[in-house]
Design a protein around this motif. Sequence first.
Motif, mmCIF file in Angstrom:
data_model
loop_
_atom_site.group_PDB
_atom_site.id
_atom_site.type_symbol
_atom_site.label_atom_id
_atom_site.label_comp_id
_atom_site.label_asym_id
_atom_site.label_seq_id
_atom_site.Cartn_x
_atom_site.Cartn_y
_atom_site.Cartn_z
ATOM 1 N N SER A 189 0.794 -1.231 0.000
ATOM 2 C CA SER A 189 0.000 0.000 0.000
ATOM 3 C C SER A 189 0.824 1.278 0.000
ATOM 4 C CB SER A 189 -0.972 -0.009 1.188
ATOM 5 O OG SER A 189 -1.928 -1.031 1.020
ATOM 6 N N ASP A 190 1.943 1.298 0.719
ATOM 7 C CA ASP A 190 2.771 2.503 0.752
ATOM 8 C C ASP A 190 3.308 2.818 -0.644
ATOM 9 O OD1 ASP A 190 4.179 4.547 2.522
ATOM 10 O OD2 ASP A 190 5.874 3.644 1.474
ATOM 11 N N GLU A 191 3.740 1.783 -1.343
ATOM 12 C CA GLU A 191 4.233 1.969 -2.708
ATOM 13 C C GLU A 191 3.095 2.381 -3.645
ATOM 14 O OE1 GLU A 191 6.492 -0.644 -6.200
ATOM 15 O OE2 GLU A 191 6.597 -1.285 -4.099
ATOM 16 N N ASP A 192 1.898 1.840 -3.410
ATOM 17 C CA ASP A 192 0.750 2.223 -4.225
ATOM 18 C C ASP A 192 0.447 3.714 -4.091
ATOM 19 O OD1 ASP A 192 0.262 -0.274 -5.342
ATOM 20 O OD2 ASP A 192 -1.084 -0.896 -3.732
ATOM 21 N N LEU A 193 0.587 4.254 -2.871
ATOM 22 C CA LEU A 193 0.377 5.689 -2.688
ATOM 23 C C LEU A 193 1.344 6.496 -3.544
ATOM 24 C CD1 LEU A 193 -0.356 6.750 1.002
ATOM 25 C CD2 LEU A 193 -1.920 6.418 -0.893
ATOM 26 N N ASP A 194 2.593 6.050 -3.592
ATOM 27 C CA ASP A 194 3.588 6.752 -4.404
ATOM 28 C C ASP A 194 3.209 6.707 -5.879
ATOM 29 O OD1 ASP A 194 5.102 7.313 -2.148
ATOM 30 O OD2 ASP A 194 6.337 5.510 -2.352
ATOM 31 N N THR A 195 2.736 5.550 -6.331
ATOM 32 C CA THR A 195 2.359 5.385 -7.731
ATOM 33 C C THR A 195 1.160 6.246 -8.106
ATOM 34 O OG1 THR A 195 3.158 3.093 -7.692
ATOM 35 C CG2 THR A 195 1.685 3.698 -9.494
ATOM 36 N N ARG A 201 0.683 5.847 8.795
ATOM 37 C CA ARG A 201 1.676 6.295 7.812
ATOM 38 C C ARG A 201 1.007 6.713 6.511
ATOM 39 N NH1 ARG A 201 4.760 1.939 9.977
ATOM 40 N NH2 ARG A 201 4.017 0.525 8.346
ATOM 41 N N LEU A 202 0.018 5.938 6.081
ATOM 42 C CA LEU A 202 -0.665 6.241 4.831
ATOM 43 C C LEU A 202 -1.460 7.537 4.934
ATOM 44 C CD1 LEU A 202 -1.965 2.664 3.903
ATOM 45 C CD2 LEU A 202 0.070 3.824 3.019
ATOM 46 N N ILE A 203 -2.145 7.723 6.051
ATOM 47 C CA ILE A 203 -2.908 8.959 6.269
ATOM 48 C C ILE A 203 -1.964 10.165 6.208
ATOM 49 C CG2 ILE A 203 -4.204 10.295 7.984
ATOM 50 C CD1 ILE A 203 -5.341 7.584 8.978
ATOM 51 N N LYS A 204 -0.862 10.076 6.918
ATOM 52 C CA LYS A 204 0.098 11.187 6.950
ATOM 53 C C LYS A 204 0.665 11.469 5.569
ATOM 54 C CE LYS A 204 4.139 12.892 9.442
ATOM 55 N NZ LYS A 204 5.106 12.624 10.541
ATOM 56 N N LYS A 205 1.079 10.419 4.870
ATOM 57 C CA LYS A 205 1.681 10.616 3.554
ATOM 58 C C LYS A 205 0.693 11.250 2.578
ATOM 59 C CE LYS A 205 4.643 7.843 1.451
ATOM 60 N NZ LYS A 205 5.288 6.725 0.714
ATOM 61 N N ASN A 206 -0.530 10.730 2.538
ATOM 62 C CA ASN A 206 -1.489 11.242 1.555
ATOM 63 C C ASN A 206 -1.883 12.681 1.854
ATOM 64 O OD1 ASN A 206 -2.863 10.264 -0.875
ATOM 65 N ND2 ASN A 206 -4.751 10.706 0.236
ATOM 66 N N LEU A 207 -2.049 13.007 3.139
ATOM 67 C CA LEU A 207 -2.380 14.380 3.498
ATOM 68 C C LEU A 207 -1.230 15.335 3.209
ATOM 69 C CD1 LEU A 207 -4.393 13.946 6.825
ATOM 70 C CD2 LEU A 207 -5.245 14.899 4.678
#
Length: 305
Positions: A167-173, A208-214
């Motif tokens: 999922s973390d890599e998917d956010l980057d993509t 981590r995902l919430i923080k990164k996306n925001l």
Amino acid sequence: MEAISKNFFLFLSNNKLLDRLAKRYGTRFGADKIVGGETFSQAIPLIKELNRDGLQVTVDHLGEFVNSKKEAKERAKECVYTIQAIASHQLNSEVSLKLTSLGLDISEELVMENMRLILQVAEQHGVTVTIDMEDSSRCGATLDIYKTLKEEYENLGTVIQSYLFRSDEDLDTLDETNPYLRLVKGAYKESGKVAYAEKSMVDENLKRLIKKNLLNGHYTAVGSHDDAMIQYTKELAEEQGISKDQFEFQMLYGMRNETQKKLVQEGYTVRVYLPYGEDWYGYFMRRMAERPANVAFAVKGIFKK
């Protein structure tokens, strides 16, 4: 014990015999507490009531794993009808859908044809559509379809599940698509080869995902009933100067009702995920798996006169 309970309900969610019985006897066994009815017409009064309470909504016509072209097209027509009804009744609601209900397991051509039909109507009426995430075997195909369609339609979102390693890599993509994402923990039974087994790791990854996306500047829907996750999001937004119109909280219909209203009173956007349809059984069992306390809804439903 909690892990055993979760696995038990996930096992039941795939039982075809019980699914057939569920369709025959309707939502009388407690599912009506978390499902908005068997038709969208039955859900409309509920949506109006939620809207009056300051809550926004996303509706989902339940059903997945369609294996005929005819049924997939019927599902697409139901989505179109729902979007048109949302517009005609002036409901504050979005639409969520599953690609397997629109032919993902049949052909890419079919699912893309159905999605474009739905998104064209949704664009005309200003209704946002979110592609729900399913099990990990369909994650890659779902995100590929999302990225392709996002180039054509702005009013489109999708879901990322924090229990998956990828999922973390998917956010980057997805970053370059300016994504509208619902971030959740995940509700399918997955192999330890692709998903975190420990709840604490799933929770930390969701943070981590919430923080990164925001911090990437993208609108974020936090799909969680967890007080700690809600508080984390609030504090993160305050610390980073992120405005309340940059994110929302999403919760399931029938769950944490008072919390939903309290968040609205505090000025946060709250969206209620309201499913409807005859194929409620699998959804209901996955909700039981997520939170053993949900079993009380079913027990109450059985004995209610």
